[in-house]
Motif scaffolding. Structure first.
Motif, short mmCIF file in Angstrom:
data_model
loop_
_atom_site.label_atom_id
_atom_site.label_comp_id
_atom_site.label_asym_id
_atom_site.label_seq_id
_atom_site.Cartn_x
_atom_site.Cartn_y
_atom_site.Cartn_z
N MET A 212 0.72 -1.14 0.02
CA MET A 212 0.14 -0.09 0.10
C MET A 212 0.82 1.30 0.07
O MET A 212 1.79 1.45 0.86
CB MET A 212 -0.93 0.22 1.25
N ASN A 213 0.62 2.10 -1.01
CA ASN A 213 1.31 3.38 -0.80
C ASN A 213 0.70 4.49 0.09
O ASN A 213 -0.38 4.13 0.43
CB ASN A 213 1.63 3.98 -2.37
N GLU A 214 1.18 5.53 0.26
CA GLU A 214 0.72 6.72 1.04
C GLU A 214 -0.61 7.02 0.76
O GLU A 214 -1.46 7.23 1.59
CB GLU A 214 1.66 7.60 1.14
N GLN A 215 -0.89 7.30 -0.45
CA GLN A 215 -2.22 7.70 -0.71
C GLN A 215 -3.35 6.79 -0.56
O GLN A 215 -4.35 7.25 -0.15
CB GLN A 215 -2.32 7.85 -2.55
N GLU A 216 -3.19 5.64 -0.85
CA GLU A 216 -4.16 4.28 -0.40
C GLU A 216 -4.31 4.23 1.19
O GLU A 216 -5.49 4.30 1.56
CB GLU A 216 -3.47 2.94 -0.82
N ILE A 217 -3.03 4.68 1.88
CA ILE A 217 -3.31 4.57 3.36
C ILE A 217 -4.19 5.69 3.80
O ILE A 217 -4.99 5.72 4.70
CB ILE A 217 -2.00 4.42 4.12
N LEU A 218 -3.57 6.84 3.22
CA LEU A 218 -4.66 8.12 3.65
C LEU A 218 -6.18 7.98 3.32
O LEU A 218 -6.74 8.44 3.96
CB LEU A 218 -4.02 9.22 2.92
N ARG A 219 -6.51 7.47 1.98
CA ARG A 219 -7.76 7.30 1.28
C ARG A 219 -8.45 6.22 2.47
O ARG A 219 -9.69 6.42 2.92
CB ARG A 219 -7.91 6.84 0.12
N GLN A 220 -7.89 5.29 3.02
CA GLN A 220 -8.32 4.25 4.02
C GLN A 220 -8.58 4.79 5.29
O GLN A 220 -9.86 4.87 5.57
CB GLN A 220 -7.60 3.00 4.06
N LYS A 221 -7.81 5.78 5.54
CA LYS A 221 -7.96 6.50 7.11
C LYS A 221 -9.04 7.32 6.77
O LYS A 221 -9.78 7.56 7.66
CB LYS A 221 -6.62 6.87 7.38
N LEU A 222 -9.13 8.14 5.88
CA LEU A 222 -10.21 9.01 5.43
C LEU A 222 -11.52 8.54 5.36
O LEU A 222 -12.67 8.76 5.97
CB LEU A 222 -10.00 9.85 4.13
N ALA A 223 -11.73 7.31 4.86
CA ALA A 223 -13.02 6.37 4.78
C ALA A 223 -13.32 6.05 6.25
O ALA A 223 -14.61 6.18 6.71
CB ALA A 223 -12.96 5.21 3.93
N ASP A 224 -12.23 5.68 7.12
CA ASP A 224 -12.66 5.33 8.28
C ASP A 224 -13.31 6.27 9.21
O ASP A 224 -14.01 6.33 9.92
CB ASP A 224 -11.31 4.74 9.16
N LEU A 225 -12.55 7.54 9.17
CA LEU A 225 -12.83 8.76 9.80
C LEU A 225 -14.38 9.39 9.30
O LEU A 225 -15.26 9.37 10.13
CB LEU A 225 -12.00 9.98 9.55
N LYS A 226 -14.67 9.18 7.89
CA LYS A 226 -16.14 9.43 7.54
C LYS A 226 -17.00 8.55 8.22
O LYS A 226 -18.04 8.90 8.63
CB LYS A 226 -16.06 9.58 6.10
N SER A 227 -16.61 7.18 8.11
CA SER A 227 -17.57 6.38 8.79
C SER A 227 -17.93 6.51 10.30
O SER A 227 -19.10 6.49 10.66
CB SER A 227 -16.99 4.90 8.62
#
Length: 66
Positions: free
Chosen positions: A1-16
């Motif tokens: 996983m690159n940094e962008q994918e990690i940030l997108r996953q973290k963003l999805a978790d926070l929105k949830s």
């Protein structure tokens, strides 16, 4: 996983979590004797999540120089 994918996953978790807090606050407010302090704490947590979401979104969007 690159940094962008990690940030997108973290963003999805926070929105949830932000949406979940919305539901919890709404349910607590519906009950007749509700705990105002608990609702205030949840709202404060929700605002902190919103700040983190905005920060992550700004990191994901490239800077556009006009």
């Amino acid at each position: 996983m690159n940094e962008q994918e990690i940030l997108r996953q973290k963003l999805a978790d926070l929105k949830s979590e932000h949406r979940d807090l919305d539901d919890v606050i709404a349910r607590l407010a519906e009950r007749a004797p509700f705990d105002q302090l608990q609702i205030q704490r949840l709202k404060k947590r929700k605002l902190a999540l919103k700040d983190q979401i905005i920060l992550l979104e700004s990191r994901l969007l490239p800077d556009i120089i006009a």
